[in-house]
Design a protein around this motif. Structure first.
Motif, PDB file in Angstrom:
ATOM      1  N   LYS A  56     -20.261 -96.149  14.738  1.00 27.86           N
ATOM      2  CA  LYS A  56     -20.377 -95.106  15.766  1.00 27.86           C
ATOM      3  C   LYS A  56     -21.777 -94.504  15.796  1.00 27.86           C
ATOM      4  N   SER A  57     -22.528 -94.669  14.699  1.00 31.28           N
ATOM      5  CA  SER A  57     -23.927 -94.242  14.635  1.00 31.28           C
ATOM      6  C   SER A  57     -24.648 -95.177  13.677  1.00 31.28           C
ATOM      7  N   THR A  58     -25.937 -95.424  13.929  1.00 29.60           N
ATOM      8  CA  THR A  58     -26.690 -96.281  13.004  1.00 29.60           C
ATOM      9  C   THR A  58     -27.120 -95.511  11.762  1.00 29.60           C
ATOM     10  N   ARG A  59     -26.919 -94.184  11.774  1.00 33.26           N
ATOM     11  CA  ARG A  59     -27.222 -93.347  10.610  1.00 33.26           C
ATOM     12  C   ARG A  59     -25.992 -92.486  10.298  1.00 33.26           C
ATOM     13  N   ILE A 640      -8.920 -88.243  19.027  1.00 32.12           N
ATOM     14  CA  ILE A 640      -7.908 -87.869  18.028  1.00 32.12           C
ATOM     15  C   ILE A 640      -7.510 -86.405  18.170  1.00 32.12           C
ATOM     16  N   GLN A 641      -8.456 -85.537  18.459  1.00 27.27           N
ATOM     17  CA  GLN A 641      -8.125 -84.124  18.591  1.00 27.27           C
ATOM     18  C   GLN A 641      -7.201 -83.881  19.772  1.00 27.27           C
ATOM     19  N   GLN A 642      -7.406 -84.640  20.839  1.00 31.79           N
ATOM     20  CA  GLN A 642      -6.527 -84.517  22.014  1.00 31.79           C
ATOM     21  C   GLN A 642      -5.102 -84.923  21.650  1.00 31.79           C
ATOM     22  N   PHE A 652      -1.087 -88.589   6.158  1.00 31.89           N
ATOM     23  CA  PHE A 652      -2.089 -88.465   5.121  1.00 31.89           C
ATOM     24  C   PHE A 652      -2.288 -89.810   4.436  1.00 31.89           C
ATOM     25  N   GLY A 653      -3.534 -90.092   4.123  1.00 29.62           N
ATOM     26  CA  GLY A 653      -3.840 -91.364   3.476  1.00 29.62           C
ATOM     27  C   GLY A 653      -4.197 -92.453   4.453  1.00 29.62           C
ATOM     28  N   GLU A 654      -4.032 -92.187   5.767  1.00 26.68           N
ATOM     29  CA  GLU A 654      -4.422 -93.163   6.779  1.00 26.68           C
ATOM     30  C   GLU A 654      -5.831 -92.837   7.271  1.00 26.68           C
ATOM     31  N   LYS A 655      -6.592 -93.870   7.584  1.00 30.20           N
ATOM     32  CA  LYS A 655      -7.953 -93.685   8.091  1.00 30.20           C
ATOM     33  C   LYS A 655      -7.905 -93.825   9.615  1.00 30.20           C
ATOM     34  N   TYR A 656      -8.187 -92.752  10.319  1.00 30.50           N
ATOM     35  CA  TYR A 656      -8.163 -92.759  11.774  1.00 30.50           C
ATOM     36  C   TYR A 656      -9.589 -92.715  12.316  1.00 30.50           C
ATOM     37  N   GLY A 657      -9.798 -93.376  13.455  1.00 31.08           N
ATOM     38  CA  GLY A 657     -11.088 -93.329  14.113  1.00 31.08           C
ATOM     39  C   GLY A 657     -11.193 -92.101  15.009  1.00 31.08           C
ATOM     40  N   ASP A 658     -12.279 -92.021  15.741  1.00 33.10           N
ATOM     41  CA  ASP A 658     -12.453 -90.899  16.673  1.00 33.10           C
ATOM     42  C   ASP A 658     -11.463 -91.002  17.832  1.00 33.10           C
ATOM     43  N   PHE A 665       8.243 -91.033  22.142  1.00 33.88           N
ATOM     44  CA  PHE A 665       9.614 -91.264  22.595  1.00 33.88           C
ATOM     45  C   PHE A 665      10.268 -89.887  22.649  1.00 33.88           C
ATOM     46  N   GLY A 666      10.310 -89.264  23.818  1.00 38.41           N
ATOM     47  CA  GLY A 666      10.871 -87.916  23.896  1.00 38.41           C
ATOM     48  C   GLY A 666      10.052 -86.952  23.060  1.00 38.41           C
ATOM     49  N   GLU A 667      10.702 -86.295  22.074  1.00 39.31           N
ATOM     50  CA  GLU A 667      10.015 -85.320  21.221  1.00 39.31           C
ATOM     51  C   GLU A 667       9.243 -85.998  20.087  1.00 39.31           C
ATOM     52  N   SER A 668       9.494 -87.271  19.873  1.00 42.78           N
ATOM     53  CA  SER A 668       8.797 -88.006  18.810  1.00 42.78           C
ATOM     54  C   SER A 668       7.386 -88.368  19.272  1.00 42.78           C
ATOM     55  N   LYS A 669       6.378 -87.851  18.539  1.00 43.99           N
ATOM     56  CA  LYS A 669       4.981 -88.119  18.896  1.00 43.99           C
ATOM     57  C   LYS A 669       4.221 -88.442  17.614  1.00 43.99           C
ATOM     58  N   GLU A 670       3.695 -89.651  17.534  1.00 37.33           N
ATOM     59  CA  GLU A 670       2.988 -90.064  16.321  1.00 37.33           C
ATOM     60  C   GLU A 670       1.760 -90.905  16.674  1.00 37.33           C
ATOM     61  N   LEU A 671       0.737 -90.812  15.814  1.00 38.58           N
ATOM     62  CA  LEU A 671      -0.385 -91.736  15.887  1.00 38.58           C
ATOM     63  C   LEU A 671       0.076 -93.043  15.262  1.00 38.58           C
ATOM     64  N   CYS A 672      -0.048 -94.148  15.969  1.00 43.22           N
ATOM     65  CA  CYS A 672       0.491 -95.410  15.463  1.00 43.22           C
ATOM     66  C   CYS A 672      -0.156 -96.590  16.173  1.00 43.22           C
ATOM     67  N   GLY A 673      -0.459 -97.619  15.395  1.00 44.03           N
ATOM     68  CA  GLY A 673      -1.046 -98.821  15.986  1.00 44.03           C
ATOM     69  C   GLY A 673      -0.055 -99.956  16.108  1.00 44.03           C
TER      70      GLY A 673
END
Length: 878
Positions: A56-59, A640-642, A652-658, A665-673
């Protein structure tokens, strides 16, 4: 400066030099099969160095949690004995991906240390690579010339390949490095002996603090080097050592990184830690100091690993964490006199101390505390059991040397530490056969190494520069080209080929979901894809053979039957996670999962067993969500913030990108690949199969969906029909089973009474058969009883005479058993030992056994040996 200020100074400095500041990656690695843990600052950036992803950045700059338990300078068993090596440590790092190189890296390192932190320039030494003609790598003249602008030549040391050439592993990016060392000795010591002579000599006050690695080469499988297409900088500065230098200490453990933890240990144990030079303290105090260093070092490694999702276990990374924790427990047990769990009490101190920079240790504080407390209690019970087993080994040993093989059995089977075994034996006046222990340990290591031996060839790149794309969310088949291949030969799997495609519909194993299987088709051949995994941002397709024409176009086709059943289980996992949080409480968090075509497994944080009623509610909740026909709402590549603002759960323990993928599914909302159904109705039905404990505060549910549920109920119906038929088809099957149980209980009581009467009758009959030999009442007989009844009869007969020596044998289920009773008076006065008798007689029935000096039992395989065993018994009393 405090350690928190030092850390911030570093990050602020490199942010001012145009570096993007990124958070530490989890200490536990998920997508790199070559490493269990993040063992260096660069591990999370390997995919950039390998050219498999665009940074995402060269530095970039960061502080990375690292864990090392083996390798250069740092074997686990040595940690605590010196003052500057650790299991977990922080690595402050700045990175250049094809941007700046040696000039800027060296310039900024010197500026930060001497101008920002104001370290004494006269105490600093630097090293550069001297070159290696055999590998055609020249002396690093460029680095040498740059350093001459800042330090006198007599402070520039030429280092060999071991010290000044850094490699990622046996293969991969590598290059010369330039280290910065600091001499923390007193002025008098420095005047007497030059610090130059102590660099890289493991002197506790002349230590490396910063390493600038200049990645110029790629190490190939045959050991040769080739130039990388772009030059990179990878630097790492030991945070704990830097704090030691800036806080005017001669030990890492005297800095505020460790002193709050040490003070807590002192408070708990009532013992004091001394920071005096070890030559000036007593041997007993030195042992206390070492033990406290071990405890405060190891709690950091264990706590952060658990917070990042790695629970202690008996395999893999979990075993490493358990081993580290158990080492801390036994040092406390042996040298700090802690017989109750106490290490878990340090978690609160650690969370308060490091929670600002590493929020995971704060948010997971209660879970980490619970897991460590339970592990402590369990291992303290093991230590207590081990002490009893060791006493038994000593009792069975003639002479003063204890078998190394026996000691290894205690270590390997029961987890009893070898150094504790050795210590206890010395206290009892015994010696350990250390050579025998070492041989047994080496034999096991050889077996393990042979089983896991892997040979990996270099990548054969067919289409350079391609960064593979995953199209599997929308397609299960697609036209593809092969971009690179690699051959891997392992003892476990034999020869396999790893194939990388320009794009792929195959889902690689990740997030608990197994990798896709399927086929590669061309007009002339078909290649079976056995598995799909991800490594350093490459999606690897595993096959037993390669296509004849690697440059052909192929159609990649996923096995949709396996994928469909897997996706049902994966989506059900999300629905169950929501149900558990609604029913048990919002403290529930996913701590691990497995999703395959056959079933789903879900580990979660919870403080007690889930009741049957609660499980029924969870099942009902999930099935209600299935019946509601909830449509999948998928958000791809959103910030990710959105996603978090929308209510998505991050694990916790998962590495997420920006940018992330969010599943609703209804009320179920998760970050998942992972792969999911389009509508919950496709799952059909959800059924929990089991619930149980995995570790303290961690429960596990296994469940099934779809056709597996249909099969489950069909099997239940079939079993019920068989039971009804066996019970002669009663109208009320429950009443019939209850009646059967009542009848069975009555019959058991009758049998027990009959056996008691038979044993009493045999006892009265056999008392007359005792022989007096050398003042001992001796009896050796074979009886027609079960093993447990024979044991009871042996003890009854033994109690019938004051100086009794009884040996009885019987046969149960076609196998012989033998029992020996010796009165305590004979054990004390004649030195007889039932243990010894059983081991001797057991040889005749091809068996073994054990027990106590006055009573022991054994089982065997050779019925014909009973007669000879009973005949030999008399020799013990003659």
């Amino acid at each position: 400066m405090t350690s928190q200020q030092i850390r911030k100074q570093f990050l602020d400095f490199f942010e001012s030099k145009g570096h993007l500041i990124v958070p530490s990656a989890p200490i536990v690695l998920k997508d790199d099969p070559t490493l269990m843990f993040n063992n260096s600052g660069m591990a999370q950036f390997k995919e950039y160095f390998l050219g498999n992803a665009i940074p995402k950045s060269t530095r970039i700059a960061d502080t990375q949690k690292c864990l090392r338990v083996s390798g250069k300078h740092n074997d686990l068993e040595d940690v605590g004995f010196d003052t500057y090596h650790h299991t977990m440590f922080e690595m402050l790092g700045n990175w250049s991906f094809g941007d700046y190189f040696k000039k800027e890296a060296i310039n900024w390192a010197w500026e930060f240390l001497t101008e920002v932190l104001k370290l004494d320039k006269d105490r600093l030494y630097v090293s550069v690579f001297e070159g290696n003609p055999s590998e055609n790598v020249p002396f690093d003249q460029e680095a040498f010339d740059i350093w001459k602008q800042y330090v006198p030549e007599d402070r520039i040391i030429l280092g060999n390949k071991k010290d000044n050439f850094w490699e990622m592993g046996d293969q991969g990016p590598c290059g010369p490095c330039s280290e910065i060392h600091i001499d923390l000795r007193t002025d008098a010591e420095r005047a007497a002996v030059s610090g130059r002579s102590l660099v890289n000599a493991d002197h506790p006050q002349v230590v490396e603090i910063w390493n600038n690695v200049f990645m110029e080469f790629n190490r190939k499988a045959d050991g040769s080097l080739e130039k990388l297409p772009a030059q990179h900088v990878d630097t790492g500065m030991g945070f704990e050592r830097l704090c030691m230098a800036l806080q005017g200490k001669t030990s890492n453990y005297d800095t505020d990184v460790f002193t709050p933890l040490i003070e807590k240990v002192e408070q708990i144990t009532g013992l004091k830690y001394t920071s005096d030079d070890i030559k000036n303290i007593s041997e007993e105090q030195n042992k206390i100091n070492i033990a406290i260093r071990v405890v405060v070092d190891h709690i950091r490694a264990v706590a952060f690993a658990i917070a990042d999702g790695q629970l202690p276990s008996n395999t893999g990374a979990g075993y490493v964490i358990r081993r580290i924790l158990r080492r801390a427990i036994r040092y406390g047990f042996t040298f700090l006199n802690t017989k109750e769990p106490f290490i878990n009490k340090l978690v609160e101190v650690l969370a308060n101390q490091m929670g600002e920079f590493f929020p995971e240790i704060k948010s997971q504080q209660q879970l980490v505390t619970n897991v460590i407390r339970e592990e402590e209690a369990s291992f303290l019970r093991t230590l207590d059991q081990g002490l009893q087993l060791l006493d038994k080994v000593v009792a069975e040993t003639s002479g003063k040397e204890i078998s190394g093989a026996k000691a290894f059995e205690l270590y390997d089977t029961f987890g009893f530490p070898i150094d504790l075994t050795s210590l206890i034996l010395r206290e009892k006046g015994y010696e350990l056969d250390e050579a025998g222990f070492t041989a047994a340990m080496q034999e096991q290591k050889n077996r393990s190494r042979a089983a896991s031996e892997v040979s990996t060839e270099d990548w054969n790149v067919l289409i350079p520069g391609n960064i593979e794309t995953f199209v599997g969310y929308d397609k299960t088949e697609n036209e593809v080209k092969i971009t690179r291949i690699r051959k891997v030969d392992s003892k476990k799997d034999g020869i396999l080929y790893q194939i990388v495609l320009d794009n792929t519909p195959f889902y690689p194993e990740g997030g608990g979901q197994v990798g896709d299987k399927g086929k590669l088709f061309s007009p002339n051949e078909t290649i079976d894809i056995l598995d799909t995994k991800k490594e350093n941002n490459l999606i690897l397709h595993f096959a037993k053979q390669l296509p004849e024409n690697l440059n052909a176009s192929f159609v990649a086709k996923v096995n949709t039957e396996l994928r469909t059943t897997t996706s049902k289980n994966h989506s059900a996992t999300h629905l169950m996670h929501l149900a558990l949080r609604n029913i048990l409480g919002t403290h529930v968090e996913q701590k691990g999962s497995l999703v395959n075509p056959n079933y789903l497994r879900f580990d979660f944080s919870h403080f007690s067993k889930v009741s049957d009623e609660e499980l029924r509610k969870v099942e009902a909740s999930v099935n209600a969500q299935i019946e509601a026909q909830l449509q999948l709402i998928e958000h791809r590549n959103i910030p990710i913030q959105q996603a978090l603002d929308k209510g998505a759960m991050a694990l916790f323990g998962e590495k997420y990108g920006d940018n992330v993928r969010m599943i609703e599914f209804g009320e179920s909302k998760e970050l998942c690949g992972g792969i999911h159904v389009k509508n919950t109705a496709e799952i059909w039905h959800f059924k929990i199969i089991s619930e149980g404990a995995v570790a303290a505060g961690i429960r596990r549910i296994e469940a099934i969906t779809g056709d597996a549920v249909k099969e489950f109920y069909q099997n239940q119906e079939s079993t019920l029909a068989e039971i009804k038929e066996m019970l002669k088809n009663p109208q009320d099957i429950l009443k019939s089973v209850t009646s059967l149980q009542d009848d069975n209980a009555k019959l058991k009581k009758q049998i027990e009474q009959l056996l008691k009467e038979k044993v009493d009758g045999l006892k009265n009959a056999l008392v007359a058969d005792f022989q007096e030999i050398n003042g001992i009442d001796f009896l050796a007989k074979q009886v027609n009883l079960s093993m447990s009844s024979t044991k009871d009869l042996t003890q009854l007969l033994g109690n019938a005479k004051p100086n009794s020596f009884v040996v009885l044998a019987s046969i149960e289920d076609g196998l012989p058993n033998i029992h020996c009773y010796i009165s305590k008076e004979l054990v004390a006065t004649k030195g007889l030992n039932a243990n010894v008798v059983i081991k001797e007689l057991g040889q005749y029935i091809d068996g073994n056994g054990g027990g106590q000096p006055f009573f022991a039992s054994g089982k065997g395989k050779k019925v014909d040996g009973i007669k000879e065993a009973l005949e030999k018994a008399v020799e013990f009393v003659k």
